[in-house]
Design a protein around this motif. Structure first.
Motif, PDB file in Angstrom:
ATOM      1  N   GLY A 154       0.819  -1.085  -0.091  1.00  0.00           N
ATOM      2  CA  GLY A 154      -0.089   0.081   0.123  1.00  0.00           C
ATOM      3  C   GLY A 154       0.779   1.242   0.092  1.00  0.00           C
ATOM      4  O   GLY A 154       1.885   1.298   0.556  1.00  0.00           O
ATOM      5  N   ILE A 155       0.202   2.290  -0.711  1.00  0.00           N
ATOM      6  CA  ILE A 155       1.132   3.532  -0.794  1.00  0.00           C
ATOM      7  C   ILE A 155       0.037   4.694  -0.677  1.00  0.00           C
ATOM      8  O   ILE A 155      -1.000   4.766  -1.053  1.00  0.00           O
ATOM      9  N   SER A 156       0.784   5.735   0.107  1.00  0.00           N
ATOM     10  CA  SER A 156      -0.208   7.060  -0.020  1.00  0.00           C
ATOM     11  C   SER A 156       0.513   8.290  -0.146  1.00  0.00           C
ATOM     12  O   SER A 156       1.797   8.277  -0.049  1.00  0.00           O
ATOM     13  N   LYS A 157      -0.044   9.351  -0.695  1.00  0.00           N
ATOM     14  CA  LYS A 157       0.758  10.558  -0.931  1.00  0.00           C
ATOM     15  C   LYS A 157      -0.174  11.739  -0.431  1.00  0.00           C
ATOM     16  O   LYS A 157      -1.472  12.000  -0.994  1.00  0.00           O
ATOM     17  N   ASN A 206       1.788  -0.341   3.761  1.00  0.00           N
ATOM     18  CA  ASN A 206       1.919  -1.803   3.588  1.00  0.00           C
ATOM     19  C   ASN A 206       2.997  -2.407   2.880  1.00  0.00           C
ATOM     20  O   ASN A 206       2.937  -2.039   1.766  1.00  0.00           O
ATOM     21  N   ASP A 207       3.542  -3.325   3.351  1.00  0.00           N
ATOM     22  CA  ASP A 207       4.532  -3.929   2.465  1.00  0.00           C
ATOM     23  C   ASP A 207       4.863  -5.366   2.946  1.00  0.00           C
ATOM     24  O   ASP A 207       5.609  -5.562   4.108  1.00  0.00           O
ATOM     25  N   ARG A 208       4.638  -6.515   2.409  1.00  0.00           N
ATOM     26  CA  ARG A 208       4.888  -7.823   3.179  1.00  0.00           C
ATOM     27  C   ARG A 208       4.893  -8.866   1.702  1.00  0.00           C
ATOM     28  O   ARG A 208       4.114  -8.779   0.756  1.00  0.00           O
ATOM     29  N   ILE A 209       5.915  -9.565   2.038  1.00  0.00           N
ATOM     30  CA  ILE A 209       6.114 -10.933   1.013  1.00  0.00           C
ATOM     31  C   ILE A 209       6.120 -12.253   1.992  1.00  0.00           C
ATOM     32  O   ILE A 209       6.980 -12.217   2.895  1.00  0.00           O
ATOM     33  N   PHE A 210       5.249 -13.007   1.692  1.00  0.00           N
ATOM     34  CA  PHE A 210       5.026 -14.165   2.631  1.00  0.00           C
ATOM     35  C   PHE A 210       4.882 -15.387   1.624  1.00  0.00           C
ATOM     36  O   PHE A 210       3.890 -15.445   1.059  1.00  0.00           O
ATOM     37  N   PHE A 211       5.860 -16.344   1.674  1.00  0.00           N
ATOM     38  CA  PHE A 211       5.592 -17.540   0.746  1.00  0.00           C
ATOM     39  C   PHE A 211       5.896 -18.714   1.686  1.00  0.00           C
ATOM     40  O   PHE A 211       6.937 -18.908   2.146  1.00  0.00           O
ATOM     41  N   ASP A 212       4.829 -19.576   1.699  1.00  0.00           N
ATOM     42  CA  ASP A 212       4.857 -20.707   2.708  1.00  0.00           C
ATOM     43  C   ASP A 212       4.808 -22.202   1.941  1.00  0.00           C
ATOM     44  O   ASP A 212       3.698 -22.250   1.079  1.00  0.00           O
ATOM     45  N   ASN A 213       5.454 -23.152   2.010  1.00  0.00           N
ATOM     46  CA  ASN A 213       5.275 -24.275   1.771  1.00  0.00           C
ATOM     47  C   ASN A 213       5.402 -25.505   2.590  1.00  0.00           C
ATOM     48  O   ASN A 213       6.429 -25.463   3.345  1.00  0.00           O
ATOM     49  N   GLN A 248      10.084  -8.036   2.200  1.00  0.00           N
ATOM     50  CA  GLN A 248       9.418  -6.878   1.764  1.00  0.00           C
ATOM     51  C   GLN A 248       9.668  -6.494   0.245  1.00  0.00           C
ATOM     52  O   GLN A 248      10.890  -7.027  -0.217  1.00  0.00           O
ATOM     53  N   PHE A 249       8.860  -5.601  -0.426  1.00  0.00           N
ATOM     54  CA  PHE A 249       9.344  -5.075  -1.719  1.00  0.00           C
ATOM     55  C   PHE A 249      10.101  -4.296  -1.870  1.00  0.00           C
ATOM     56  O   PHE A 249      11.331  -4.161  -2.566  1.00  0.00           O
ATOM     57  N   THR A 250       9.875  -2.984  -1.037  1.00  0.00           N
ATOM     58  CA  THR A 250      10.735  -1.880  -1.410  1.00  0.00           C
ATOM     59  C   THR A 250      11.147  -1.211  -0.040  1.00  0.00           C
ATOM     60  O   THR A 250      11.000  -1.741   1.120  1.00  0.00           O
ATOM     61  N   ALA A 251      12.128  -0.128  -0.142  1.00  0.00           N
ATOM     62  CA  ALA A 251      12.663   0.338   1.019  1.00  0.00           C
ATOM     63  C   ALA A 251      11.845   0.970   2.106  1.00  0.00           C
ATOM     64  O   ALA A 251      10.656   1.530   1.765  1.00  0.00           O
ATOM     65  N   GLY A 252      12.145   0.775   3.327  1.00  0.00           N
ATOM     66  CA  GLY A 252      11.222   1.439   4.310  1.00  0.00           C
ATOM     67  C   GLY A 252      12.164   2.552   5.128  1.00  0.00           C
ATOM     68  O   GLY A 252      13.121   2.548   5.278  1.00  0.00           O
ATOM     69  N   ILE A 265      15.401   2.671   7.019  1.00  0.00           N
ATOM     70  CA  ILE A 265      15.779   1.287   8.156  1.00  0.00           C
ATOM     71  C   ILE A 265      15.363  -0.138   7.650  1.00  0.00           C
ATOM     72  O   ILE A 265      15.686  -0.973   8.307  1.00  0.00           O
ATOM     73  N   SER A 266      14.853  -0.256   6.454  1.00  0.00           N
ATOM     74  CA  SER A 266      14.579  -1.582   5.919  1.00  0.00           C
ATOM     75  C   SER A 266      14.666  -1.570   4.183  1.00  0.00           C
ATOM     76  O   SER A 266      14.473  -0.359   3.656  1.00  0.00           O
ATOM     77  N   ASN A 267      14.752  -2.692   3.798  1.00  0.00           N
ATOM     78  CA  ASN A 267      14.850  -2.762   2.188  1.00  0.00           C
ATOM     79  C   ASN A 267      14.348  -4.205   2.058  1.00  0.00           C
ATOM     80  O   ASN A 267      14.446  -5.104   2.789  1.00  0.00           O
ATOM     81  N   PHE A 268      14.251  -4.664   0.834  1.00  0.00           N
ATOM     82  CA  PHE A 268      14.113  -5.884   0.135  1.00  0.00           C
ATOM     83  C   PHE A 268      15.587  -6.871   0.490  1.00  0.00           C
ATOM     84  O   PHE A 268      16.511  -6.453   0.521  1.00  0.00           O
ATOM     85  N   MET A 269      15.066  -7.815   1.232  1.00  0.00           N
ATOM     86  CA  MET A 269      16.158  -8.693   1.892  1.00  0.00           C
ATOM     87  C   MET A 269      16.990  -8.039   3.146  1.00  0.00           C
ATOM     88  O   MET A 269      18.156  -8.479   3.242  1.00  0.00           O
ATOM     89  N   ALA A 270      16.571  -7.121   3.592  1.00  0.00           N
ATOM     90  CA  ALA A 270      17.017  -6.531   4.746  1.00  0.00           C
ATOM     91  C   ALA A 270      16.008  -5.861   5.444  1.00  0.00           C
ATOM     92  O   ALA A 270      15.538  -4.831   5.580  1.00  0.00           O
TER      93      ALA A 270
END
Length: 336
Positions: free
Chosen positions: A128-131, A141-148, A169-173, A190-195
């Motif tokens: 989610g994004i707002s301006k 909002n920003d989340r990637i969750f993949f469960d097997n 997550q997808f993008t920088a926070g 403070i965060s990013n994809f794979m961080a």
């Protein structure tokens, strides 16, 4: 003459006696059972009658192959899109800032169930994004969750499972607030994809008493925490539990995961997931708790109200409890 008269008298007396006996015989019933012994049955038919024995045997009827296919796959796709917008004139007396916001979610779930084997894969994406007028865009909002998960049935309600889970997550926070609570002049990363990014492998036992609830007890669990951006520790001193100068950190632990995926009513659906992570070699203070929940109430076939929230306590990311909440009205599509 005299000889003839006695003869006539004798004849009359004998006739009277016979008449009396005849009347007595007519008034007596005749026992027909006594006559059966004098019955003569007719002779048998000279022509023999043959009755063949009845024999039963199975016969296969020729039937064309029916065009039916059995599928052990159960799949579902949920896509949601939420949009909001507000605008104010420059002289609006009550004040206000024009804004626009967009949120989306995608949930794919597939399950293969052919006893004793069970395979489940789930992909959940949130963004989610707002301006606001006069400000740059900010994500909500920003989340990637993949469960097997693959499992084999041990009894009616218990399974032995192995799972592989990826989270990021997808993008920088960015943080827009200074530690003292004032607005930051320059938001800091403070965060990013794979961080961070998390890859978790788990072996253990699963309790599944019905279709909408399951509980995993991962006694053998390994989790790798990735922080590929080695500069984040300047703004995030804990560096998400990864030693400074390294890009990942491996932990062995016990993991408990509970999930609820249930229709509360015809138009209301609840999806809830709780994850407990207890490291083996660290104090219990470093155990983490995470709850993710989505409550969806359908207004019509394509319109729904969605409430989502997250509760997180993880000492490697923050010393305090973290949480998010969102309420949205938008378009939702579910297939099938």
């Amino acid at each position: 003459m005299l000889k003839t008269v006695p003869g006539l008298l004798i004849l009359l007396i004998f006739g009277f006696i016979l008449s009396a006996k005849a009347q007595k015989t007519d008034s007596t019933k005749v026992d027909t059972n006594q006559l059966n012994k004098y019955r003569i049955d007719p002779g048998k038919n000279a022509l023999p009658m043959l009755y063949p024995p009845i024999q039963l045997k199975k016969e296969l009827l020729p039937v064309d192959m029916l065009d039916y296919k059995i599928s052990y796959w159960h799949k579902s796709i949920i896509f949601g899109l939420n949009f909001s917008q507000s605008a104010f004139s420059s002289n609006y007396s009550a004040g206000g800032v024009s804004a626009i916001a967009l949120g989306s979610n995608f949930d794919f779930k597939a399950e293969y169930n052919k006893k004793p084997k069970d395979f489940t894969t789930e992909l959940n994406l949130l963004y989610g994004i707002s301006k606001n007028q006069g400000e740059g865009s900010r994500k909500t909002n920003d989340r990637i969750f993949f469960d097997n998960k693959i499992a084999t049935q041990l009894s009616k309600k218990w399974y032995f499972f192995g799972s592989l889970t990826f989270e990021s997550q997808f993008t920088a926070g960015y943080n827009y607030t200074n530690p003292d609570g004032t607005n930051a002049q320059n938001p800091y990363l403070i965060s990013n994809f794979m961080a961070p990014g998390y890859l978790t492998e788990s072996l253990g036992f699963e309790y599944k008493p019905n279709k909408w609830f399951d509980l995993r007890l991962g006694t053998g669990t390994a989790r790798q925490t990735f922080v590929v951006d080695t500069t984040i520790y300047h703004n995030q001193p804990g560096n998400y539990g990864v030693p400074i100068g390294h890009t990942f950190y491996n932990q062995l632990a016990v993991q408990v995961v509970a999930g609820i995926d249930k229709d509360l009513s015809k138009n209301i659906h609840l999806n809830l997931r709780y994850a407990l992570f207890i490291p083996y070699i660290q104090p219990l203070a470093y155990m983490s708790h995470r709850i993710d929940g989505i409550l969806t109430a359908k207004v019509s076939r394509l319109i729904a109200v969605t409430v989502n929230g997250t509760f997180l306590y993880d000492k490697t990311t923050s010393l305090a409890v973290q949480g998010t909440e969102g309420l949205a009205l938008g378009v939702i599509y579910k297939f099938p």
